[in-house]
Design a protein around this motif. Structure first.
Motif, PDB file in Angstrom:
ATOM      1  N   GLY A   1       0.856  -1.192   0.000  1.00 24.46           N
ATOM      2  CA  GLY A   1       0.000   0.000   0.000  1.00 24.46           C
ATOM      3  C   GLY A   1       0.887   1.235   0.000  1.00 24.46           C
TER       4      GLY A   1
ATOM      5  N   LYS B   1      -0.806   7.647   1.542  1.00 22.56           N
ATOM      6  CA  LYS B   1      -0.235   8.825   2.210  1.00 22.56           C
ATOM      7  C   LYS B   1       0.725   8.478   3.339  1.00 22.56           C
ATOM      8  CE  LYS B   1      -2.593  13.137   1.859  1.00 22.56           C
ATOM      9  NZ  LYS B   1      -3.761  13.917   2.161  1.00 22.56           N
TER      10      LYS B   1
ATOM     11  N   ALA C   1       2.275   5.628   4.034  1.00 24.60           N
ATOM     12  CA  ALA C   1       3.446   4.892   3.573  1.00 24.60           C
ATOM     13  C   ALA C   1       4.450   5.830   2.899  1.00 24.60           C
ATOM     14  CB  ALA C   1       3.017   3.788   2.600  1.00 24.60           C
TER      15      ALA C   1
ATOM     16  N   LYS D   1       3.514   4.006 -10.004  1.00 25.45           N
ATOM     17  CA  LYS D   1       3.895   4.598  -8.713  1.00 25.45           C
ATOM     18  C   LYS D   1       4.976   3.740  -8.033  1.00 25.45           C
ATOM     19  CE  LYS D   1       0.584   5.949  -5.620  1.00 25.45           C
ATOM     20  NZ  LYS D   1      -0.324   5.663  -4.470  1.00 25.45           N
TER      21      LYS D   1
ATOM     22  N   LEU E   1      -2.664  -0.570   4.367  1.00 25.40           N
ATOM     23  CA  LEU E   1      -3.834  -0.548   3.488  1.00 25.40           C
ATOM     24  C   LEU E   1      -5.066  -0.098   4.275  1.00 25.40           C
ATOM     25  CD1 LEU E   1      -3.281  -4.057   1.857  1.00 25.40           C
ATOM     26  CD2 LEU E   1      -3.128  -1.854   0.649  1.00 25.40           C
ATOM     27  N   PRO E   2      -6.189   0.194   3.578  1.00 32.02           N
ATOM     28  CA  PRO E   2      -7.446   0.429   4.294  1.00 32.02           C
ATOM     29  C   PRO E   2      -7.731  -0.723   5.268  1.00 32.02           C
ATOM     30  CG  PRO E   2      -7.699   1.021   1.990  1.00 32.02           C
ATOM     31  CD  PRO E   2      -6.346   0.397   2.119  1.00 32.02           C
ATOM     32  N   ASN E   3      -8.377  -0.384   6.381  1.00 30.62           N
ATOM     33  CA  ASN E   3      -8.501  -1.305   7.523  1.00 30.62           C
ATOM     34  C   ASN E   3      -9.066  -2.691   7.184  1.00 30.62           C
ATOM     35  OD1 ASN E   3      -7.739   1.024   8.787  1.00 30.62           O
ATOM     36  ND2 ASN E   3      -9.789   1.547   9.513  1.00 30.62           N
TER      37      ASN E   3
ATOM     38  N   HIS F   1      -6.581  -5.416   6.088  1.00 31.23           N
ATOM     39  CA  HIS F   1      -5.455  -5.823   6.950  1.00 31.23           C
ATOM     40  C   HIS F   1      -5.429  -7.332   7.196  1.00 31.23           C
ATOM     41  CE1 HIS F   1      -5.020  -1.552   8.953  1.00 31.23           C
ATOM     42  NE2 HIS F   1      -4.863  -1.533   7.644  1.00 31.23           N
TER      43      HIS F   1
ATOM     44  N   PRO G   1      -6.166   0.586  12.832  1.00 33.33           N
ATOM     45  CA  PRO G   1      -6.610  -0.481  13.718  1.00 33.33           C
ATOM     46  C   PRO G   1      -6.259  -1.833  13.097  1.00 33.33           C
ATOM     47  CG  PRO G   1      -8.470   0.455  12.515  1.00 33.33           C
ATOM     48  CD  PRO G   1      -7.288   1.300  12.185  1.00 33.33           C
TER      49      PRO G   1
ATOM     50  N   TRP H   1     -12.003   6.157   1.481  1.00 31.13           N
ATOM     51  CA  TRP H   1     -12.239   4.820   2.056  1.00 31.13           C
ATOM     52  C   TRP H   1     -12.589   4.943   3.545  1.00 31.13           C
ATOM     53  CZ3 TRP H   1      -9.433   3.185   6.165  1.00 31.13           C
ATOM     54  CH2 TRP H   1      -8.155   3.710   6.365  1.00 31.13           C
TER      55      TRP H   1
ATOM     56  N   LEU I   1     -14.814  -0.546   3.936  1.00 31.29           N
ATOM     57  CA  LEU I   1     -13.348  -0.478   3.907  1.00 31.29           C
ATOM     58  C   LEU I   1     -12.745  -0.047   5.245  1.00 31.29           C
ATOM     59  CD1 LEU I   1     -12.830   1.087   0.371  1.00 31.29           C
ATOM     60  CD2 LEU I   1     -12.027  -1.157   1.127  1.00 31.29           C
TER      61      LEU I   1
ATOM     62  N   ASP J   1     -10.479   5.329  13.435  1.00 30.36           N
ATOM     63  CA  ASP J   1      -9.307   5.953  12.825  1.00 30.36           C
ATOM     64  C   ASP J   1      -8.498   6.777  13.836  1.00 30.36           C
ATOM     65  OD1 ASP J   1      -7.832   6.354  10.412  1.00 30.36           O
ATOM     66  OD2 ASP J   1      -8.498   8.434  10.420  1.00 30.36           O
TER      67      ASP J   1
ATOM     68  N   TYR K   1      -6.480   6.114  19.331  1.00 34.72           N
ATOM     69  CA  TYR K   1      -5.318   6.634  20.084  1.00 34.72           C
ATOM     70  C   TYR K   1      -5.700   6.878  21.539  1.00 34.72           C
ATOM     71  CZ  TYR K   1      -2.813   7.260  15.715  1.00 34.72           C
ATOM     72  OH  TYR K   1      -2.178   7.023  14.527  1.00 34.72           O
TER      73      TYR K   1
HETATM   74  P1  NAD Z   1      -4.310   6.064   2.022  1.00 37.73           P
HETATM   75  O1  NAD Z   1      -5.670   6.067   1.420  1.00 37.73           O
HETATM   76  O2  NAD Z   1      -3.493   7.304   1.857  1.00 37.73           O
HETATM   77  O3  NAD Z   1      -3.482   4.827   1.504  1.00 37.73           O
HETATM   78  C1  NAD Z   1      -4.070   3.550   1.331  1.00 37.73           C
HETATM   79  C2  NAD Z   1      -3.426   2.836   0.163  1.00 37.73           C
HETATM   80  O4  NAD Z   1      -4.128   1.614  -0.031  1.00 37.73           O
HETATM   81  C3  NAD Z   1      -3.515   3.618  -1.157  1.00 37.73           C
HETATM   82  O5  NAD Z   1      -2.281   3.541  -1.836  1.00 37.73           O
HETATM   83  C4  NAD Z   1      -4.591   2.869  -1.938  1.00 37.73           C
HETATM   84  O6  NAD Z   1      -4.393   2.930  -3.335  1.00 37.73           O
HETATM   85  C5  NAD Z   1      -4.392   1.443  -1.442  1.00 37.73           C
HETATM   86  N1  NAD Z   1      -5.548   0.569  -1.626  1.00 37.73           N
HETATM   87  C6  NAD Z   1      -5.471  -0.722  -1.945  1.00 37.73           C
HETATM   88  N2  NAD Z   1      -6.677  -1.263  -2.066  1.00 37.73           N
HETATM   89  C7  NAD Z   1      -7.570  -0.288  -1.848  1.00 37.73           C
HETATM   90  C8  NAD Z   1      -8.986  -0.239  -1.847  1.00 37.73           C
HETATM   91  N3  NAD Z   1      -9.724  -1.327  -2.086  1.00 37.73           N
HETATM   92  N4  NAD Z   1      -9.561   0.945  -1.561  1.00 37.73           N
HETATM   93  C9  NAD Z   1      -8.831   2.041  -1.270  1.00 37.73           C
HETATM   94  N5  NAD Z   1      -7.472   2.042  -1.250  1.00 37.73           N
HETATM   95  C10 NAD Z   1      -6.847   0.889  -1.548  1.00 37.73           C
HETATM   96  O7  NAD Z   1      -4.521   5.732   3.567  1.00 37.73           O
HETATM   97  P2  NAD Z   1      -3.462   5.923   4.733  1.00 37.73           P
HETATM   98  O8  NAD Z   1      -3.752   7.168   5.467  1.00 37.73           O
HETATM   99  O9  NAD Z   1      -2.089   5.695   4.232  1.00 37.73           O
HETATM  100  O10 NAD Z   1      -3.913   4.722   5.728  1.00 37.73           O
HETATM  101  C11 NAD Z   1      -3.580   3.375   5.483  1.00 37.73           C
HETATM  102  C12 NAD Z   1      -3.551   2.619   6.816  1.00 37.73           C
HETATM  103  O11 NAD Z   1      -2.575   3.202   7.649  1.00 37.73           O
HETATM  104  C13 NAD Z   1      -4.862   2.668   7.600  1.00 37.73           C
HETATM  105  O12 NAD Z   1      -5.065   1.448   8.255  1.00 37.73           O
HETATM  106  C14 NAD Z   1      -4.632   3.770   8.609  1.00 37.73           C
HETATM  107  O13 NAD Z   1      -5.381   3.600   9.806  1.00 37.73           O
HETATM  108  C15 NAD Z   1      -3.149   3.611   8.880  1.00 37.73           C
HETATM  109  N6  NAD Z   1      -2.522   4.885   9.298  1.00 37.73           N
HETATM  110  C16 NAD Z   1      -1.813   4.895  10.442  1.00 37.73           C
HETATM  111  C17 NAD Z   1      -1.212   6.049  10.875  1.00 37.73           C
HETATM  112  C18 NAD Z   1      -0.389   6.053  12.132  1.00 37.73           C
HETATM  113  O14 NAD Z   1      -0.026   7.125  12.593  1.00 37.73           O
HETATM  114  N7  NAD Z   1      -0.056   4.892  12.679  1.00 37.73           N
HETATM  115  C19 NAD Z   1      -1.354   7.231  10.148  1.00 37.73           C
HETATM  116  C20 NAD Z   1      -2.087   7.195   8.973  1.00 37.73           C
HETATM  117  C21 NAD Z   1      -2.675   5.996   8.551  1.00 37.73           C
END
Ligand code: NAD
Length: 350
Positions: A9, A12, A14, A40, A77-79, A82, A101, A169, A175, A183, A187
């Motif tokens: 994934g 953002k 990542a 990408k 990835l979206p929750n 996982h 989560p 999502w 999702l 989300d 915390y």
């Molecule tokens: P995001 O939407 O920016 O990234 C998600 C990625 O998953 C995208 O590249 C998207 O293309 C891909 N993806 C694959 N299959 C998909 C589908 N069916 N639908 C939508 N997207 C799909 O989200 P994010 O903010 O990077 O969050 C991703 C995970 O990371 C979530 O579980 C979120 O809770 C977690 N997160 C954690 C923190 C932290 O501080 N620990 C911060 C942000 C996000």
């Protein structure tokens, strides 16, 4: 050699936080990328020195089993994705770091834990705050310098931009599994538990009616109460429709602890007040050397695998938060009645 991660994934979190953090890792490096968008993946692969043979799609991901450069898979990835990717990663013989989560249901969490045990591999959840020295300072103060912990208040929120895919999502229950609580409120849920070193025995929650149709599938704003056997109580809120907030307060019989921001990426702070004067924080903010939470988290799994030392954030830890969150939703969906969460306090000191 360094411990190799495949990042699954490339959204953002990542791209903006995790990939750059490898530069400050001592024991870990990124060795593979997994994405639905190969252009990408190629662009990022070039930037991070990852060859085409270590780029995977979601469809051919299982081939990662034959990639000796990959020791662990980091699922970002979206929750609701996982659980499946965790199981696939374990089947491929890799360790797993999975974002919070952990999953959207308790059953999924149980499956993930069982799959890790079957594979003989480690499962860690991405609770980055466990690697923040500010959090560690707050836990130390909570244990030693506030008297008996009585009241926690915790608030986490942000604004939602429905045109940004990263929010889309999150607004879709299939999702995300839930809204602001899943989300951001997580915390406060996790933080209350590690600050008190105790698990709640009863929860109650109320979801406010949505102010905009975009929030129709998920909780836009939720408030909750968690009661503890010790007599402590935590109350919290989470919202997808407020100016950004990340606050944590702990009121003891003898002193108060305040974190604001509490769980941000870079600039958390903790203050401690014993004056008895609600307007004066007698102890100035502590100066705590900055540490890259993301790099520390990535190194932690590498160290745990190399030395077989315990993980700071296990699958069981992640599942306990999902169980509490599901109990809160159960309460909110049944007229805010209290729901027992007295499943036994399994928490060990972290
Ligand atoms: P995001 O939407 O920016 O990234 C998600 C990625 O998953 C995208 O590249 C998207 O293309 C891909 N993806 C694959 N299959 C998909 C589908 N069916 N639908 C939508 N997207 C799909 O989200 P994010 O903010 O990077 O969050 C991703 C995970 O990371 C979530 O579980 C979120 O809770 C977690 N997160 C954690 C923190 C932290 O501080 N620990 C911060 C942000 C996000």
């Amino acid at each position: 050699r360094k411990f190799g991660y495949a990042i699954v994934g490339l959204g953002k979190y990542a791209v903006n936080q995790i990939l750059p953090a490898f530069a400050e890792c001592e024991y870990a490096k990124v060795t593979a990328l997994v994405s639905g968008d190969m252009s990408k993946a190629r662009r990022l692969g070039k930037h991070y020195g990852i060859e085409e043979s270590h780029l995977y799609t979601y469809d051919n991901f299982d081939k990662i089993a034959q990639d000796p450069e990959v020791d662990a898979v980091y699922i970002i990835l979206p929750n609701s994705l996982h659980a499946d990717f965790t199981e696939r990663s374990f089947r491929a013989g890799k360790h797993v770091l999975c974002e919070k989560p952990m999953a959207v249901t308790v059953e999924e969490c149980q499956r993930m834990i069982a799959a890790g045990k079957k594979a003989g591999k480690k499962l860690m959840i991405g609770y980055r705050c466990h690697f923040d020295p500010v959090t560690h300072k707050a836990i130390e103060l909570a244990r030693t310098s506030i008297g008996k912990p009585q009241i926690i208040s915790t608030d986490n929120g942000d604004n939602t931009d429905p045109t940004d895919p990263t929010y889309q999502w999150r607004l879709t229950r299939a999702l995300s599994g839930g809204g602001a609580l899943m989300d951001l409120g997580i915390y406060g849920v996790n933080g209350s538990r590690y600050m008190l070193n105790e698990d709640p025995i009863e929860v109650q929650a109320t979801i406010m009616p949505p102010s905009d149709p975009m929030f129709r599938e998920i909780d836009e704003t939720i408030v909750w109460i968690m009661r503890y056997r010790s007599g402590a109580v935590a109350h919290g809120s989470a919202s997808f429709n407020v100016n950004a907030m990340s606050r944590f307060n702990l009121q003891g019989t003898e002193a108060s602890l305040r974190m604001d921001p509490a769980t941000s990426y870079w600039c958390n702070s903790v203050s401690h007040c014993t004056s008895g004067d609600t307007h004066t924080w007698s102890t100035p903010m502590f100066t705590i050397p900055a540490l890259n939470q993301f790099s520390a988290q990535l190194d932690h799994l590498a160290i745990s695998v190399a030395n077989n030392t315990p993980l700071a954030a296990t699958g069981e830890e992640g599942m306990q938060d999902v169980r509490l969150i599901r109990a809160m939703y159960q309460s909110a969906n049944s007229g805010s009645r209290p729901v027992s969460t007295d499943w036994g306090d399994w928490r060990k000191t972290i």
